[in-house]
Design a protein around this motif. Structure first.
Motif, PDB file in Angstrom:
ATOM      1  N   SER A   7     -14.517  19.727 -26.826  1.00  0.00           N
ATOM      2  CA  SER A   7     -14.596  18.601 -25.893  1.00  0.00           C
ATOM      3  C   SER A   7     -14.817  17.328 -26.687  1.00  0.00           C
ATOM      4  CB  SER A   7     -15.743  18.815 -24.898  1.00  0.00           C
ATOM      5  OG  SER A   7     -15.518  19.966 -24.114  1.00  0.00           O
ATOM      6  N   ILE A   8     -14.091  16.285 -26.332  1.00  0.00           N
ATOM      7  CA  ILE A   8     -14.178  15.012 -27.043  1.00  0.00           C
ATOM      8  C   ILE A   8     -14.355  13.881 -26.040  1.00  0.00           C
ATOM      9  CG2 ILE A   8     -13.018  13.398 -28.601  1.00  0.00           C
ATOM     10  CD1 ILE A   8     -11.443  15.730 -29.724  1.00  0.00           C
ATOM     11  N   ASN A   9     -15.335  13.022 -26.299  1.00  0.00           N
ATOM     12  CA  ASN A   9     -15.583  11.856 -25.459  1.00  0.00           C
ATOM     13  C   ASN A   9     -14.753  10.691 -25.988  1.00  0.00           C
ATOM     14  OD1 ASN A   9     -16.794   9.355 -24.477  1.00  0.00           O
ATOM     15  ND2 ASN A   9     -18.477  10.618 -23.733  1.00  0.00           N
ATOM     16  N   ILE A  10     -13.829  10.209 -25.173  1.00  0.00           N
ATOM     17  CA  ILE A  10     -12.986   9.076 -25.555  1.00  0.00           C
ATOM     18  C   ILE A  10     -13.270   7.926 -24.600  1.00  0.00           C
ATOM     19  CG2 ILE A  10     -10.632   8.224 -25.884  1.00  0.00           C
ATOM     20  CD1 ILE A  10      -9.759  11.084 -26.392  1.00  0.00           C
ATOM     21  N   SER A  11     -13.919   6.897 -25.112  1.00  0.00           N
ATOM     22  CA  SER A  11     -14.270   5.714 -24.307  1.00  0.00           C
ATOM     23  C   SER A  11     -15.046   6.096 -23.054  1.00  0.00           C
ATOM     24  CB  SER A  11     -13.006   4.926 -23.936  1.00  0.00           C
ATOM     25  OG  SER A  11     -12.330   4.494 -25.089  1.00  0.00           O
ATOM     26  N   GLY A  12     -15.923   7.073 -23.180  1.00  0.00           N
ATOM     27  CA  GLY A  12     -16.760   7.457 -22.049  1.00  0.00           C
ATOM     28  C   GLY A  12     -16.146   8.496 -21.135  1.00  0.00           C
ATOM     29  N   VAL A  13     -14.922   8.897 -21.395  1.00  0.00           N
ATOM     30  CA  VAL A  13     -14.254   9.912 -20.573  1.00  0.00           C
ATOM     31  C   VAL A  13     -14.208  11.210 -21.373  1.00  0.00           C
ATOM     32  CG1 VAL A  13     -12.156  10.556 -19.342  1.00  0.00           C
ATOM     33  CG2 VAL A  13     -12.860   8.161 -19.439  1.00  0.00           C
ATOM     34  N   LEU A  14     -14.683  12.306 -20.773  1.00  0.00           N
ATOM     35  CA  LEU A  14     -14.744  13.579 -21.464  1.00  0.00           C
ATOM     36  C   LEU A  14     -13.441  14.352 -21.286  1.00  0.00           C
ATOM     37  CD1 LEU A  14     -16.656  15.421 -23.110  1.00  0.00           C
ATOM     38  CD2 LEU A  14     -17.191  16.581 -20.958  1.00  0.00           C
ATOM     39  N   PHE A  15     -12.806  14.688 -22.417  1.00  0.00           N
ATOM     40  CA  PHE A  15     -11.578  15.479 -22.405  1.00  0.00           C
ATOM     41  C   PHE A  15     -11.866  16.847 -23.007  1.00  0.00           C
ATOM     42  CE2 PHE A  15     -10.027  11.158 -22.240  1.00  0.00           C
ATOM     43  CZ  PHE A  15      -8.900  11.228 -21.424  1.00  0.00           C
ATOM     44  N   HIS A  16     -11.341  17.890 -22.375  1.00  0.00           N
ATOM     45  CA  HIS A  16     -11.463  19.241 -22.894  1.00  0.00           C
ATOM     46  C   HIS A  16     -10.119  19.623 -23.521  1.00  0.00           C
ATOM     47  CE1 HIS A  16     -15.281  19.598 -20.846  1.00  0.00           C
ATOM     48  NE2 HIS A  16     -14.699  19.227 -19.727  1.00  0.00           N
ATOM     49  N   PHE A  17     -10.089  19.794 -24.838  1.00  0.00           N
ATOM     50  CA  PHE A  17      -8.863  20.109 -25.554  1.00  0.00           C
ATOM     51  C   PHE A  17      -8.803  21.598 -25.886  1.00  0.00           C
ATOM     52  CE2 PHE A  17      -9.351  15.601 -26.400  1.00  0.00           C
ATOM     53  CZ  PHE A  17      -8.042  15.127 -26.341  1.00  0.00           C
ATOM     54  N   SER A 176     -32.995  20.992 -15.794  1.00  0.00           N
ATOM     55  CA  SER A 176     -32.554  19.655 -16.209  1.00  0.00           C
ATOM     56  C   SER A 176     -31.464  19.748 -17.262  1.00  0.00           C
ATOM     57  CB  SER A 176     -33.751  18.867 -16.751  1.00  0.00           C
ATOM     58  OG  SER A 176     -33.349  17.575 -17.149  1.00  0.00           O
ATOM     59  N   SER A 177     -31.638  20.666 -18.218  1.00  0.00           N
ATOM     60  CA  SER A 177     -30.628  20.859 -19.264  1.00  0.00           C
ATOM     61  C   SER A 177     -29.302  21.307 -18.669  1.00  0.00           C
ATOM     62  CB  SER A 177     -31.128  21.894 -20.274  1.00  0.00           C
ATOM     63  OG  SER A 177     -30.149  22.172 -21.237  1.00  0.00           O
ATOM     64  N   ASP A 178     -29.353  22.198 -17.695  1.00  0.00           N
ATOM     65  CA  ASP A 178     -28.121  22.666 -17.053  1.00  0.00           C
ATOM     66  C   ASP A 178     -27.403  21.522 -16.346  1.00  0.00           C
ATOM     67  OD1 ASP A 178     -28.538  25.197 -17.949  1.00  0.00           O
ATOM     68  OD2 ASP A 178     -29.239  26.021 -16.054  1.00  0.00           O
ATOM     69  N   ASN A 179     -28.179  20.647 -15.685  1.00  0.00           N
ATOM     70  CA  ASN A 179     -27.576  19.501 -14.999  1.00  0.00           C
ATOM     71  C   ASN A 179     -26.846  18.599 -15.987  1.00  0.00           C
ATOM     72  OD1 ASN A 179     -30.419  19.291 -12.791  1.00  0.00           O
ATOM     73  ND2 ASN A 179     -28.426  20.175 -12.355  1.00  0.00           N
ATOM     74  N   LEU A 180     -27.504  18.297 -17.097  1.00  0.00           N
ATOM     75  CA  LEU A 180     -26.874  17.439 -18.104  1.00  0.00           C
ATOM     76  C   LEU A 180     -25.696  18.146 -18.764  1.00  0.00           C
ATOM     77  CD1 LEU A 180     -30.078  15.954 -19.774  1.00  0.00           C
ATOM     78  CD2 LEU A 180     -28.567  14.845 -18.119  1.00  0.00           C
ATOM     79  N   GLY A 181     -25.825  19.461 -18.953  1.00  0.00           N
ATOM     80  CA  GLY A 181     -24.744  20.228 -19.554  1.00  0.00           C
ATOM     81  C   GLY A 181     -23.480  20.204 -18.723  1.00  0.00           C
ATOM     82  N   GLU A 182     -23.632  20.152 -17.399  1.00  0.00           N
ATOM     83  CA  GLU A 182     -22.459  20.089 -16.529  1.00  0.00           C
ATOM     84  C   GLU A 182     -21.717  18.775 -16.699  1.00  0.00           C
ATOM     85  OE1 GLU A 182     -22.495  21.340 -12.461  1.00  0.00           O
ATOM     86  OE2 GLU A 182     -24.360  22.454 -12.760  1.00  0.00           O
ATOM     87  N   ILE A 183     -22.441  17.717 -17.015  1.00  0.00           N
ATOM     88  CA  ILE A 183     -21.806  16.404 -17.180  1.00  0.00           C
ATOM     89  C   ILE A 183     -20.978  16.360 -18.456  1.00  0.00           C
ATOM     90  CG2 ILE A 183     -22.234  13.939 -17.536  1.00  0.00           C
ATOM     91  CD1 ILE A 183     -24.750  14.242 -15.836  1.00  0.00           C
ATOM     92  N   ILE A 184     -21.538  16.888 -19.534  1.00  0.00           N
ATOM     93  CA  ILE A 184     -20.835  16.807 -20.826  1.00  0.00           C
ATOM     94  C   ILE A 184     -19.964  18.017 -21.091  1.00  0.00           C
ATOM     95  CG2 ILE A 184     -22.670  15.379 -21.786  1.00  0.00           C
ATOM     96  CD1 ILE A 184     -23.639  17.818 -23.341  1.00  0.00           C
ATOM     97  N   GLY A 185     -19.971  18.972 -20.170  1.00  0.00           N
ATOM     98  CA  GLY A 185     -19.116  20.134 -20.328  1.00  0.00           C
ATOM     99  C   GLY A 185     -19.688  21.203 -21.234  1.00  0.00           C
TER     100      GLY A 185
END
Length: 204
Positions: A7-17, A176-185
């Motif tokens: 997963s790569i964050n590009i300008s604040g948008v998370l892309f899953h490659f 809390s960790s799970d919640n944040l993990g869902e945001i960043i993938g």
């Protein structure tokens, strides 16, 4: 032949490659499995990047992907044709004469040429607009951030009490960790709990 995911964050948008095997005809049984996996990933992809060596292009490379997209009924999926190794061409070869409805970008992994253009194309195809906050405008992300904050506050209350409830403290941190993990993938709750349990003597 295996799929490689990141997963790569590009300008604040998370892309899953997902990097997969190339599409081609082969008699190798193991390679065929890798190609089938590639087809499965393409059928689920929101954007397809076809990475090609600009020094050895041929029409067959495009046709294979076009035929595949037609077969799996994903003709409408955005395709970015990435012609890499542009640094190996002389100045007279830099223009790529290809008539295509897809986005065509010339890049060099060595010099970095064209990479920003590729990032811009990905952002454009992601649907993010200037009026869209690229950090946390999605309602789901906002809700996850709020939930993570509530769990952290609850964890703070448990650890600061006169009789600290370490089991509940650890559980709130996990939530809390799970919640944040869902945001960043990516969820790393097991790693977090491992550190907590290694530092505290918590009853089973």
């Amino acid at each position: 032949r295996d799929r490689i995911k990141t997963s790569i964050n590009i300008s604040g948008v998370l892309f899953h490659f997902v990097d997969t095997a190339g599409i081609r005809e082969t008699n190798d049984a193991i390679e065929k499995i890798g190609i089938e996996r590639s087809k499965q990933e393409i059928s689920n992809a929101d954007i397809v990047l076809q990475i090609l060596d600009v020094t050895s292009l041929n029409d067959e490379d495009h046709k294979k992907l076009d035929d595949l997209l037609h077969t799996i009924k994903k003709e409408d999926v955005p395709v970015i044709r990435v012609f890499n190794k542009s640094d190996l061409l002389d100045s007279s070869q830099h223009s790529i004469s290809i008539v295509s409805r897809e986005t065509v970008i010339s890049t060099s992994a060595v010099t970095g040429a064209g990479l920003q253009e590729l990032k811009n194309a990905l952002i454009k195809l992601s649907g993010v607009t200037d009026n869209y906050s690229v950090y946390s405008a999605r309602e789901r992300h906002l809700n996850l951030l709020k939930a993570a904050s509530l769990h952290l506050n609850q964890a703070s209350d448990f650890i600061k009490s006169n009789n600290p409830q370490l089991e509940l403290f650890a559980e709130e941190l996990r939530e809390s960790s799970d919640n944040l993990g869902e945001i960043i993938g990516k969820t790393t709750s097991d790693d977090l709990l491992g550190k907590i349990f290694s530092g505290f003597c918590i009853g089973k």
